[in-house]
Every structure is written in C-alpha cells, then in structure tokens.
Write a protein that holds these residues in place. Sequence first.
Motif, PDB file in Angstrom:
ATOM      1  N   VAL A   1       5.874  15.113   1.836  1.00  0.00           N
ATOM      2  CA  VAL A   1       5.147  13.852   1.952  1.00  0.00           C
ATOM      3  C   VAL A   1       5.890  12.717   1.239  1.00  0.00           C
ATOM      4  O   VAL A   1       5.785  11.561   1.648  1.00  0.00           O
ATOM      5  N   LEU A   2       6.659  13.041   0.223  1.00  0.00           N
ATOM      6  CA  LEU A   2       7.451  12.021  -0.479  1.00  0.00           C
ATOM      7  C   LEU A   2       8.484  11.399   0.462  1.00  0.00           C
ATOM      8  O   LEU A   2       8.629  10.171   0.508  1.00  0.00           O
ATOM      9  N   GLY A   3       9.188  12.203   1.184  1.00  0.00           N
ATOM     10  CA  GLY A   3      10.189  11.704   2.113  1.00  0.00           C
ATOM     11  C   GLY A   3       9.575  10.912   3.252  1.00  0.00           C
ATOM     12  O   GLY A   3      10.117   9.889   3.666  1.00  0.00           O
ATOM     13  N   LYS A   4       8.433  11.384   3.747  1.00  0.00           N
ATOM     14  CA  LYS A   4       7.765  10.674   4.833  1.00  0.00           C
ATOM     15  C   LYS A   4       7.305   9.296   4.376  1.00  0.00           C
ATOM     16  O   LYS A   4       7.448   8.311   5.106  1.00  0.00           O
ATOM     17  N   THR A   5       6.771   9.230   3.168  1.00  0.00           N
ATOM     18  CA  THR A   5       6.321   7.942   2.640  1.00  0.00           C
ATOM     19  C   THR A   5       7.497   7.003   2.435  1.00  0.00           C
ATOM     20  O   THR A   5       7.411   5.813   2.750  1.00  0.00           O
ATOM     21  N   ARG A   6       8.595   7.535   1.939  1.00  0.00           N
ATOM     22  CA  ARG A   6       9.781   6.707   1.719  1.00  0.00           C
ATOM     23  C   ARG A   6      10.315   6.153   3.040  1.00  0.00           C
ATOM     24  O   ARG A   6      10.688   4.985   3.130  1.00  0.00           O
ATOM     25  N   ARG A   7      10.314   6.976   4.074  1.00  0.00           N
ATOM     26  CA  ARG A   7      10.769   6.519   5.382  1.00  0.00           C
ATOM     27  C   ARG A   7       9.801   5.499   5.987  1.00  0.00           C
ATOM     28  O   ARG A   7      10.225   4.550   6.655  1.00  0.00           O
ATOM     29  N   ASP A   8       8.499   5.685   5.755  1.00  0.00           N
ATOM     30  CA  ASP A   8       7.520   4.707   6.240  1.00  0.00           C
ATOM     31  C   ASP A   8       7.717   3.356   5.566  1.00  0.00           C
ATOM     32  O   ASP A   8       7.582   2.311   6.199  1.00  0.00           O
ATOM     33  N   ILE A   9       8.043   3.375   4.268  1.00  0.00           N
ATOM     34  CA  ILE A   9       8.303   2.129   3.545  1.00  0.00           C
ATOM     35  C   ILE A   9       9.519   1.432   4.150  1.00  0.00           C
ATOM     36  O   ILE A   9       9.492   0.229   4.424  1.00  0.00           O
ATOM     37  N   ALA A  10      10.565   2.172   4.382  1.00  0.00           N
ATOM     38  CA  ALA A  10      11.780   1.598   4.952  1.00  0.00           C
ATOM     39  C   ALA A  10      11.513   1.052   6.353  1.00  0.00           C
ATOM     40  O   ALA A  10      11.995  -0.030   6.713  1.00  0.00           O
ATOM     41  N   ARG A  11      10.750   1.780   7.141  1.00  0.00           N
ATOM     42  CA  ARG A  11      10.426   1.335   8.499  1.00  0.00           C
ATOM     43  C   ARG A  11       9.629   0.034   8.465  1.00  0.00           C
ATOM     44  O   ARG A  11       9.922  -0.913   9.207  1.00  0.00           O
ATOM     45  N   ALA A  12       8.630  -0.041   7.578  1.00  0.00           N
ATOM     46  CA  ALA A  12       7.802  -1.238   7.484  1.00  0.00           C
ATOM     47  C   ALA A  12       8.613  -2.426   6.979  1.00  0.00           C
ATOM     48  O   ALA A  12       8.468  -3.549   7.485  1.00  0.00           O
ATOM     49  N   LYS A  13       9.498  -2.197   6.004  1.00  0.00           N
ATOM     50  CA  LYS A  13      10.326  -3.289   5.489  1.00  0.00           C
ATOM     51  C   LYS A  13      11.297  -3.790   6.543  1.00  0.00           C
ATOM     52  O   LYS A  13      11.556  -4.988   6.645  1.00  0.00           O
ATOM     53  N   THR A  14      11.836  -2.897   7.350  1.00  0.00           N
ATOM     54  CA  THR A  14      12.765  -3.283   8.402  1.00  0.00           C
ATOM     55  C   THR A  14      12.078  -4.183   9.423  1.00  0.00           C
ATOM     56  O   THR A  14      12.598  -5.236   9.798  1.00  0.00           O
TER      57      THR A  14
ATOM     58  N   ASP B   1       0.826  -1.211   0.000  1.00  0.00           N
ATOM     59  CA  ASP B   1       0.000   0.000   0.000  1.00  0.00           C
ATOM     60  C   ASP B   1       0.859   1.260   0.000  1.00  0.00           C
ATOM     61  O   ASP B   1       0.563   2.227  -0.710  1.00  0.00           O
ATOM     62  N   LEU B   2       1.925   1.238   0.789  1.00  0.00           N
ATOM     63  CA  LEU B   2       2.816   2.397   0.835  1.00  0.00           C
ATOM     64  C   LEU B   2       3.550   2.590  -0.494  1.00  0.00           C
ATOM     65  O   LEU B   2       3.747   3.731  -0.935  1.00  0.00           O
ATOM     66  N   LEU B   3       3.937   1.490  -1.131  1.00  0.00           N
ATOM     67  CA  LEU B   3       4.605   1.604  -2.430  1.00  0.00           C
ATOM     68  C   LEU B   3       3.665   2.189  -3.482  1.00  0.00           C
ATOM     69  O   LEU B   3       4.076   3.019  -4.298  1.00  0.00           O
ATOM     70  N   LYS B   4       2.393   1.777  -3.454  1.00  0.00           N
ATOM     71  CA  LYS B   4       1.413   2.337  -4.391  1.00  0.00           C
ATOM     72  C   LYS B   4       1.190   3.822  -4.126  1.00  0.00           C
ATOM     73  O   LYS B   4       1.101   4.625  -5.056  1.00  0.00           O
ATOM     74  N   ALA B   5       1.114   4.186  -2.849  1.00  0.00           N
ATOM     75  CA  ALA B   5       0.930   5.595  -2.490  1.00  0.00           C
ATOM     76  C   ALA B   5       2.126   6.420  -2.935  1.00  0.00           C
ATOM     77  O   ALA B   5       1.967   7.532  -3.457  1.00  0.00           O
ATOM     78  N   HIS B   6       3.334   5.870  -2.746  1.00  0.00           N
ATOM     79  CA  HIS B   6       4.551   6.586  -3.142  1.00  0.00           C
ATOM     80  C   HIS B   6       4.597   6.767  -4.660  1.00  0.00           C
ATOM     81  O   HIS B   6       4.997   7.832  -5.148  1.00  0.00           O
ATOM     82  N   PHE B   7       4.176   5.749  -5.390  1.00  0.00           N
ATOM     83  CA  PHE B   7       4.137   5.863  -6.847  1.00  0.00           C
ATOM     84  C   PHE B   7       3.178   6.981  -7.269  1.00  0.00           C
ATOM     85  O   PHE B   7       3.494   7.797  -8.143  1.00  0.00           O
ATOM     86  N   GLY B   8       2.013   7.018  -6.640  1.00  0.00           N
ATOM     87  CA  GLY B   8       1.044   8.073  -6.949  1.00  0.00           C
ATOM     88  C   GLY B   8       1.596   9.458  -6.654  1.00  0.00           C
ATOM     89  O   GLY B   8       1.385  10.404  -7.427  1.00  0.00           O
ATOM     90  N   LEU B   9       2.311   9.579  -5.567  1.00  0.00           N
ATOM     91  CA  LEU B   9       2.914  10.869  -5.220  1.00  0.00           C
ATOM     92  C   LEU B   9       3.991  11.264  -6.228  1.00  0.00           C
ATOM     93  O   LEU B   9       4.115  12.438  -6.586  1.00  0.00           O
ATOM     94  N   ARG B  10       4.775  10.282  -6.667  1.00  0.00           N
ATOM     95  CA  ARG B  10       5.804  10.584  -7.674  1.00  0.00           C
ATOM     96  C   ARG B  10       5.171  11.037  -8.984  1.00  0.00           C
ATOM     97  O   ARG B  10       5.690  11.938  -9.657  1.00  0.00           O
ATOM     98  N   MET B  11       4.046  10.445  -9.345  1.00  0.00           N
ATOM     99  CA  MET B  11       3.355  10.863 -10.571  1.00  0.00           C
ATOM    100  C   MET B  11       2.789  12.278 -10.416  1.00  0.00           C
ATOM    101  O   MET B  11       2.825  13.075 -11.353  1.00  0.00           O
ATOM    102  N   GLN B  12       2.278  12.582  -9.224  1.00  0.00           N
ATOM    103  CA  GLN B  12       1.799  13.940  -8.980  1.00  0.00           C
ATOM    104  C   GLN B  12       2.936  14.943  -9.075  1.00  0.00           C
ATOM    105  O   GLN B  12       2.755  16.047  -9.592  1.00  0.00           O
TER     106      GLN B  12
END
Length: 65
Positions: A42-55, A20-31
């Motif tokens: 919000v791009l940086g926050k989403t990227r950090r959330d992805i890293a946190r969840a993967k960890t 879900d976070l990867l899809k959201a990040h993709f949408g933000l990159r397209m925006q």
Amino acid sequence: MKASELRGKDVAALEKEVTDLLKAHFGLRMQKATQQLTNHTVLGKTRRDIARAKTILNEKKGAAK
C-alpha cells in the motif's frame, strides 16, 4: 486512483487530493515505523498515486497559462 478519474477534477480538487494522499502516506509510514502495517504494498501504491495526481495537476496548471 486512475488517471482518467483525476483528469475529470479541477485544479482545486487535485490540490486537495494531493494533500489527502500525502497525509495518508504519512500515516502509513508511521504504521510501518511502529510495525503495525501488515500490507506494505500500500505504501508504493500511495506513492504512485501522489505522483500521478501531481503530474496531472502540473499539466492542468501548465495548460492554464
């Protein structure tokens, strides 16, 4: 999302959260590419959330072995 919230989830829920976070990040990159994104932090926050969840997901998978 806080790490404590993520630690309360099981492996399947964490995998869904990452997708879900990867899809959201993709949408933000397209925006951003179409110059529709107004808040770039919000791009940086989403990227950090992805890293946190993967960890945490990797920690849980490692503990299960």
